[in-house]
Design a protein around this motif. Structure first.
Motif, PDB file in Angstrom:
ATOM      1  N   VAL A 228     -33.642  30.140 -35.077  1.00  0.00           N
ATOM      2  CA  VAL A 228     -32.749  29.258 -35.095  1.00  0.00           C
ATOM      3  C   VAL A 228     -31.504  29.049 -36.194  1.00  0.00           C
ATOM      4  O   VAL A 228     -30.590  28.826 -36.384  1.00  0.00           O
ATOM      5  CB  VAL A 228     -33.487  27.450 -34.830  1.00  0.00           C
ATOM      6  N   LEU A 229     -32.252  29.464 -37.436  1.00  0.00           N
ATOM      7  CA  LEU A 229     -31.383  29.549 -38.652  1.00  0.00           C
ATOM      8  C   LEU A 229     -30.282  30.635 -38.496  1.00  0.00           C
ATOM      9  O   LEU A 229     -29.409  30.697 -39.102  1.00  0.00           O
ATOM     10  CB  LEU A 229     -32.316  30.058 -39.870  1.00  0.00           C
ATOM     11  N   SER A 230     -30.689  31.503 -37.582  1.00  0.00           N
ATOM     12  CA  SER A 230     -29.709  32.520 -37.477  1.00  0.00           C
ATOM     13  C   SER A 230     -28.629  32.507 -36.174  1.00  0.00           C
ATOM     14  O   SER A 230     -27.657  32.363 -36.255  1.00  0.00           O
ATOM     15  CB  SER A 230     -30.372  33.922 -37.103  1.00  0.00           C
ATOM     16  N   THR A 231     -29.385  31.938 -35.026  1.00  0.00           N
ATOM     17  CA  THR A 231     -28.491  31.825 -33.838  1.00  0.00           C
ATOM     18  C   THR A 231     -27.410  30.803 -33.968  1.00  0.00           C
ATOM     19  O   THR A 231     -26.494  30.706 -33.248  1.00  0.00           O
ATOM     20  CB  THR A 231     -29.315  31.459 -32.513  1.00  0.00           C
ATOM     21  N   ILE A 232     -27.860  29.920 -34.743  1.00  0.00           N
ATOM     22  CA  ILE A 232     -26.734  28.568 -35.091  1.00  0.00           C
ATOM     23  C   ILE A 232     -25.442  29.041 -35.330  1.00  0.00           C
ATOM     24  O   ILE A 232     -24.367  28.534 -35.102  1.00  0.00           O
ATOM     25  CB  ILE A 232     -27.182  27.388 -35.671  1.00  0.00           C
ATOM     26  N   PHE A 233     -25.360  30.318 -36.243  1.00  0.00           N
ATOM     27  CA  PHE A 233     -24.376  30.643 -36.790  1.00  0.00           C
ATOM     28  C   PHE A 233     -23.397  31.322 -35.691  1.00  0.00           C
ATOM     29  O   PHE A 233     -22.210  31.386 -35.773  1.00  0.00           O
ATOM     30  CB  PHE A 233     -24.461  31.963 -37.813  1.00  0.00           C
ATOM     31  N   SER A 234     -24.126  31.620 -34.424  1.00  0.00           N
ATOM     32  CA  SER A 234     -23.237  32.261 -33.427  1.00  0.00           C
ATOM     33  C   SER A 234     -22.412  31.041 -32.743  1.00  0.00           C
ATOM     34  O   SER A 234     -21.264  31.342 -32.140  1.00  0.00           O
ATOM     35  CB  SER A 234     -23.980  32.781 -32.318  1.00  0.00           C
ATOM     36  N   LEU A 257     -30.494  24.571 -30.154  1.00  0.00           N
ATOM     37  CA  LEU A 257     -31.482  23.696 -30.875  1.00  0.00           C
ATOM     38  C   LEU A 257     -32.331  23.389 -29.891  1.00  0.00           C
ATOM     39  O   LEU A 257     -33.676  23.496 -30.231  1.00  0.00           O
ATOM     40  CB  LEU A 257     -30.868  22.469 -31.367  1.00  0.00           C
TER      41      LEU A 257
END
Lengths: 335, 335
Positions: A228-234, A257
């Motif tokens: 999630v720390l990475s995908t949220i940037f999408s 989330l």
């Protein structure tokens, strides 16, 4: 179910959390006679004055919530659950250690004595010391309420309580055996209001189920392995790439989330080998999102529980002997 | 390495991000003659006045950063990288699509014309459209700088750039093939300042390596399977359980987040089957944390790269023909 017409107040029940205070006037069968919602969460008490005892703010809020009810019937018992029993609350209430038999909760109420006035009974929270430490305050009451209404579930159920922090509480053979906390709601709010992700989002976007579903899918896709720390940037990057409109970004982030939360839950269930029934309990719109997420991850469509907090407070008060069980006592009304 | 004594300014290089602006005066060999740090990130420009053209704030910041350098040598070329080239920047610079050959970056500078004054050349960002969309602005220059100093790495390397957003950039056979973004630093700040986790944390806690290591371990333990949305709550719950002091909570949370980032990275590497060399590039104290995390997850201890931004800006300017390559031209100094 009522055994006599509602009308006689028998209990004041308070759901007193961080940001709000809900007060219920209940009759002897647990029927709700009146409900009030006040903004006096324990972090937002009325007229809090520096150097005054903190208890003063609680007294003021309490008076606004139910002072008139008590003047009309001074002997009414009062029960409360939630953050009011935390270290920052009116009185720190006990934590019960899990695993614990459910009925023990009703035996460990903490009393707030109020000189010359009605005392308040605060429901204990739950603490988990095995594995990674975890705590609950308030949700134990909802779990109690769900199982008081559907006792057959207590054999093997996972109760999901989405919200600022979602809690997933496992009950087996009448015992709370384990629970997990996900800070999904609070993280969503913090990301939206206090990180760069909010900058490209439309402020008052209407609900966008397709964007939510897309977030769910991404969390469960190979790209979701980055976590999630990475995908949220999408949410931002897809916007910059012209592939996600500003109005779609809030629900896309929500889907990401909640998707990561349910993906992790599914993984935990897989490792524990359990296949409990699942019940959701909370805000209807939010439960709908969780329902979609559970289905997406192949978990059984859940039953929905309603009014769990007031039901839980009522049954805890009854099991603690604060309210006599129905049927109604012989009439005492003035003739 | 210099081929002649430093002294003659040959390039102004600007590292212009969201929250700060660094200006470097470099000689023909890329030796740093002078460095300045100003608070004028693109979201904090000086004397920004509503209804004035946004460019005015950029001009003011630019003047403070290097106006005197340009008055002393009006023909100095100027190159800039970072968010100054974003949609909210001075001029939106191109994105190059990955995979891309590294040398292409130097061929796609965007020119900010300044009537009657020196123009500014802005380095393109990178955009990734395969998989989940992703973007970079500024880190492409650091990657360029790392590989200009250690060209042999360009065969197969993963360059980690920890910071507000950490970027992991894969380079194979001289091409940027893929990158991932983790919002670890920004999420840490938002959790600490804008969620309940900050409430139980000591405000000015000194560094606590043991607490950091504990967070790393938890992220990689069976409890870590619940994912970062869940494990972060343990910073509070362990505190309430008397198992984590307020002063230990900030570094414990840092360990959790970096641990989840590196656990995900290790998983991505496992799935891609690659075993590249790893290089870290950034703030020394932060790189030390990432070094510990990489070791914890069984990845090779990384080499550390320094001064990557100024080196990258210098080599980009040289490869773009803005600066003549060494050796030094015949002396032109006044006799």
């Amino acid at each position: 179910m009522p055994t006599h017409p509602p009308g006689r107040a028998a209990l004041i029940a308070l759901d007193w959390g961080t940001s709000s205070l809900r007060a219920y006037l209940l009759d002897q069968d647990g029927q709700t006679l009146e409900t009030r919602r006040l903004p006096w969460g324990i972090m937002h008490l009325p007229q809090a004055v520096p150097h005054e005892p903190a208890a003063r703010g609680f007294e003021l809020a309490f008076e606004q919530a139910c002072g008139d009810w008590l003047r009309a019937a001074p002997d009414l018992p009062v029960i409360a659950c939630g953050m009011v029993g935390s270290a920052q609350g009116w009185r720190e209430a006990a934590y019960l250690e899990v695993p614990t038999e459910l009925p023990r909760i009703a035996t460990r109420l903490t009393l707030v004595e109020r000189p010359g006035a009605t005392p308040v009974h605060i429901v204990p929270g739950l603490i988990q010391r095995h594995g990674l430490a975890n705590v609950i305050r308030g949700e134990e009451t909802q779990v109690y309420g769900v199982l008081a209404q559907q006792p057959d579930l207590a054999d093997d159920v996972l109760i999901g309580l989405p919200g600022t922090h979602s809690k997933w509480v496992a009950v087996r053979r009448g015992r709370v055996t384990h629970f997990d906390t996900f800070m999904t709601g609070e993280v969503y709010a913090a990301l939206r209001s206090h990180t760069i992700l909010g900058r490209t989002m439309a402020a008052d976007a209407p609900s966008d189920p397709a964007a939510f579903a897309r977030g769910l899918r991404v969390a469960g896709s190979p790209a979701g392995r980055a976590g999630v720390l990475s995908t949220i940037f999408s949410a931002r990057a897809l916007g910059l790439a012209g592939e996600l409109a500003p109005a779609a970004q809030p629900d896309y982030l929500s889907g990401l989330l909640i998707g990561h939360e349910i993906a992790a839950l599914a993984e935990l269930l897989r490792h524990s080998g359990g296949q409990p029934r699942i019940v959701l309990c909370g805000d209807a719109e939010l439960c709908q999102r969780y329902d979609a997420a559970l289905r997406h991850y192949g978990l059984d469509a859940p039953a929905l529980a309603r009014h769990a907090t007031e039901r839980g407070l009522y049954h805890l008060a009854r099991d603690a002997g604060l309210v006599a069980a129905a049927p109604a006592q012989p009439a005492k009304e003035p003739s």
